[in-house]
Write a protein that holds these residues in place. Structure first.
Motif, PDB file in Angstrom:
ATOM      1  N   ARG A  31      16.528   1.470  -0.128  1.00 54.19           N
ATOM      2  CA  ARG A  31      15.998   0.486  -0.490  1.00 54.19           C
ATOM      3  C   ARG A  31      16.778  -1.168  -0.535  1.00 54.19           C
ATOM      4  O   ARG A  31      17.279  -1.241   0.424  1.00 54.19           O
ATOM      5  N   ALA A  32      16.291  -1.913   0.090  1.00 45.60           N
ATOM      6  CA  ALA A  32      16.113  -3.102  -0.524  1.00 45.60           C
ATOM      7  C   ALA A  32      17.573  -4.206  -1.130  1.00 45.60           C
ATOM      8  O   ALA A  32      18.017  -3.006  -1.878  1.00 45.60           O
ATOM      9  N   TYR A  33      18.145  -4.821  -0.041  1.00 46.44           N
ATOM     10  CA  TYR A  33      19.229  -5.296  -0.540  1.00 46.44           C
ATOM     11  C   TYR A  33      19.686  -6.659  -0.794  1.00 46.44           C
ATOM     12  O   TYR A  33      19.265  -6.978  -0.118  1.00 46.44           O
ATOM     13  N   GLU A  39       0.609  -1.121  -0.285  1.00 46.81           N
ATOM     14  CA  GLU A  39       0.289  -0.131  -0.137  1.00 46.81           C
ATOM     15  C   GLU A  39       0.911   0.763  -0.173  1.00 46.81           C
ATOM     16  O   GLU A  39       0.460   2.214  -0.326  1.00 46.81           O
ATOM     17  N   ILE A  40       1.705   0.535   1.234  1.00 48.39           N
ATOM     18  CA  ILE A  40       2.673   2.457   0.986  1.00 48.39           C
ATOM     19  C   ILE A  40       3.084   2.884  -0.605  1.00 48.39           C
ATOM     20  O   ILE A  40       3.654   3.985  -1.118  1.00 48.39           O
ATOM     21  N   ALA A  41       3.646   1.540  -0.974  1.00 52.15           N
ATOM     22  CA  ALA A  41       4.783   1.998  -2.748  1.00 52.15           C
ATOM     23  C   ALA A  41       3.893   1.794  -3.596  1.00 52.15           C
ATOM     24  O   ALA A  41       4.367   3.030  -4.520  1.00 52.15           O
ATOM     25  N   GLY A  42       2.856   1.536  -3.621  1.00 47.49           N
ATOM     26  CA  GLY A  42       1.374   1.833  -4.197  1.00 47.49           C
ATOM     27  C   GLY A  42       2.417   1.705  -5.306  1.00 47.49           C
ATOM     28  O   GLY A  42       2.560   0.618  -6.187  1.00 47.49           O
ATOM     29  N   ASP A  43       2.183   2.858  -6.495  1.00 47.45           N
ATOM     30  CA  ASP A  43       2.492   3.168  -7.565  1.00 47.45           C
ATOM     31  C   ASP A  43       3.366   4.597  -7.949  1.00 47.45           C
ATOM     32  O   ASP A  43       3.596   4.678  -8.993  1.00 47.45           O
ATOM     33  N   ASP A  44       3.602   5.029  -6.331  1.00 48.71           N
ATOM     34  CA  ASP A  44       4.395   5.930  -6.021  1.00 48.71           C
ATOM     35  C   ASP A  44       6.649   5.001  -7.261  1.00 48.71           C
ATOM     36  O   ASP A  44       6.954   4.383  -7.037  1.00 48.71           O
ATOM     37  N   SER A  45       6.874   5.132  -8.466  1.00 46.76           N
ATOM     38  CA  SER A  45       8.068   4.971  -9.180  1.00 46.76           C
ATOM     39  C   SER A  45       8.974   4.791  -8.502  1.00 46.76           C
ATOM     40  O   SER A  45      10.029   4.036  -7.948  1.00 46.76           O
ATOM     41  N   ASP A  46       9.423   5.778  -7.408  1.00 46.61           N
ATOM     42  CA  ASP A  46      10.385   5.817  -6.305  1.00 46.61           C
ATOM     43  C   ASP A  46      10.274   4.792  -5.271  1.00 46.61           C
ATOM     44  O   ASP A  46      11.625   4.535  -5.231  1.00 46.61           O
ATOM     45  N   LEU A  47       9.418   4.535  -5.232  1.00 45.86           N
ATOM     46  CA  LEU A  47       9.147   3.152  -4.525  1.00 45.86           C
ATOM     47  C   LEU A  47       9.385   1.743  -4.811  1.00 45.86           C
ATOM     48  O   LEU A  47      10.006   1.136  -4.481  1.00 45.86           O
ATOM     49  N   SER A  48       8.923   1.666  -5.889  1.00 48.19           N
ATOM     50  CA  SER A  48       8.084   0.251  -6.826  1.00 48.19           C
ATOM     51  C   SER A  48       9.296   0.052  -7.028  1.00 48.19           C
ATOM     52  O   SER A  48       8.758  -1.336  -7.912  1.00 48.19           O
ATOM     53  N   GLU A  49       9.851   0.536  -7.696  1.00 50.26           N
ATOM     54  CA  GLU A  49      10.550   0.348  -9.287  1.00 50.26           C
ATOM     55  C   GLU A  49      12.389   0.741  -8.872  1.00 50.26           C
ATOM     56  O   GLU A  49      12.800   1.696  -8.100  1.00 50.26           O
ATOM     57  N   PRO A  50      13.208  -0.420  -9.494  1.00 47.39           N
ATOM     58  CA  PRO A  50      14.531  -0.176  -9.122  1.00 47.39           C
ATOM     59  C   PRO A  50      15.099   1.199  -9.738  1.00 47.39           C
ATOM     60  O   PRO A  50      14.775   2.221 -11.135  1.00 47.39           O
ATOM     61  N   HIS A  51      15.872   2.096  -9.206  1.00 48.30           N
ATOM     62  CA  HIS A  51      16.826   3.117 -10.161  1.00 48.30           C
ATOM     63  C   HIS A  51      18.386   2.913 -10.601  1.00 48.30           C
ATOM     64  O   HIS A  51      18.690   2.286  -9.742  1.00 48.30           O
ATOM     65  N   PRO A  59      13.911  -1.298  -5.601  1.00 47.37           N
ATOM     66  CA  PRO A  59      13.012  -1.215  -5.112  1.00 47.37           C
ATOM     67  C   PRO A  59      12.928  -0.221  -3.582  1.00 47.37           C
ATOM     68  O   PRO A  59      13.394  -1.879  -3.022  1.00 47.37           O
ATOM     69  N   TRP A  60      12.443  -0.047  -3.208  1.00 45.75           N
ATOM     70  CA  TRP A  60      12.145  -0.363  -1.661  1.00 45.75           C
ATOM     71  C   TRP A  60      11.245  -1.402  -1.654  1.00 45.75           C
ATOM     72  O   TRP A  60      11.450  -2.510  -0.434  1.00 45.75           O
TER      73      TRP A  60
END
Length: 354
Positions: free
Chosen positions: A280-282, A225-237, A242-243
């Motif tokens: 972010r995850a690792y 729910e927090i990540a949602g569609d927020d690309s900063d949280l849900s997509e890799p950079h 991603p987060w």
């Protein structure tokens, strides 16, 4: 000095080494891998760049055949298959990498090369990650690892043992998988069949404490729910994770930071990583599977040692506590080093000298 990059295979020297491996019969290739490792162990430091790079490349070939090892995909890697390498090469490869890390940059060639590039720290990091893979234990069945952990805690840390929850309900496990749209890996199912997390927070494993099925589902829902569609949280950079990803299973958690199981398709499926509430995850410092992780925990309790740099201790209340080696107290109360089952068994079974 030719091509030199951060990966264990990314150099002209490595390419030359693997060309020499390809020139011999398949049965002789393990011997060449061993020779490259032993040269570093037998040589007097400082040793040259070629010897170091070949040893790291050989260690990477050994690691690639072990749980958690990365497949050899670099164009500098071997063109022909390397047969199954002897199990004893793992220890030799780990010792060779220890020597590389301690002595490699005493060599003038590598000092000069490192001065010309900012990639040196990344190369050393790749060496450290290779060594970590080489020291992963061979995984035992999760039920066996939990039986070892339970037995140790019953004997030495009864306060912690009392907090282990009974097995999870199979219907609840199935419902959670349906809700999440993610199938749990076999080792997580086996773990939940032993203990449905803890009845309250406790430091029973080196990282975050394992959660119940309900806890897993609640934490997963919150993160999705927090990540949602927020690309900063849900997509890799770039190369960063991603987060949060909906195919991550948070099997353990504390204060919003969780140990996750990656169920995305690919060679890393089932591996353990970490994600923080504010980062972010690792996975680089993670484990190839929950089974390998629990085997390492059981080994540390039974035989001594540490897991991810922390060591088992006992509190005055009879609780297990994992912390850095050498620590003597917890909030002013003394800590004692956890006893090893192996040592106690030897003491009990060995008759006294006359």
């Amino acid at each position: 000095m030719g091509t030199w990059d951060i990966g264990p295979f990314n150099s002209d020297t490595t390419s030359d080494f693997h060309a020499s491996v390809a020139e011999v019969a398949e049965a002789d290739r393990p011997g060449l891998v061993r020779d490259a490792l032993v040269r570093v162990l037998d040589a007097d430091a400082p040793f040259g760049q070629h010897m170091v790079v070949e040893a790291v490349a050989a260690a990477a070939l050994v690691a690639a055949q072990h749980a958690g090892g990365r497949p050899v995909t670099s164009p500098y890697g071997p063109d022909l298959p390397v047969p199954t390498l002897p199990a004893g090469l793992r220890e030799i490869a780990a010792l060779a990498l220890d020597r590389v890390e301690a002595k490699a940059f005493e060599a003038s060639e590598l000092r000069e090369l490192s001065a010309e590039t900012d990639r040196c720290p990344h190369w050393l990091r790749s060496v450290q990650l290779l060594r970590r893979v080489l020291t992963f234990p061979t995984p035992q069945p999760v039920s066996h690892s939990w039986a070892r952990i339970d037995s140790w805690m019953q004997r030495h840390a009864p306060a912690s043992y009392a907090l282990l929850a009974p097995p999870a309900d199979a219907v609840e496990v199935e419902a959670a998988q349906e809700t999440m749209g993610v199938r749990f890996p076999a080792d997580l199912l086996d773990s939940l069949a032993c203990h449905n997390g803890l009845t309250k927070w406790a430091n029973v494993v080196p990282d975050q404490p394992p959660m119940s099925v309900a806890g897993i589902l609640d934490h997963w829902r919150m993160c999705v729910e927090i990540a949602g569609d927020d690309s900063d949280l849900s997509e890799p950079h770039g190369d960063e994770e991603p987060w949060w990803h909906p195919q991550w299973i948070p099997w353990a958690q504390s204060d919003g930071d969780s140990q996750i199981i990656d169920m995305r398709e690919g060679p890393g499926q089932g591996r353990l990583g970490s994600t923080a509430h504010d980062g972010r995850a690792y996975f680089d410092d993670g484990w190839p599977s929950l089974a390998v992780y629990l085997t390492a925990v059981a080994d540390a309790l039974d035989n001594g040692g540490n897991v991810d740099g922390v060591t088992p201790y006992l509190t005055t209340e009879g609780a297990l506590w994992w912390t850095s080696s050498g620590r003597t107290d917890l909030n002013g109360s003394p800590l004692t080093r956890a006893p090893r089952t192996e040592t106690e068994t030897e003491t009990e079974t060995t008759p006294p000298h006359p």
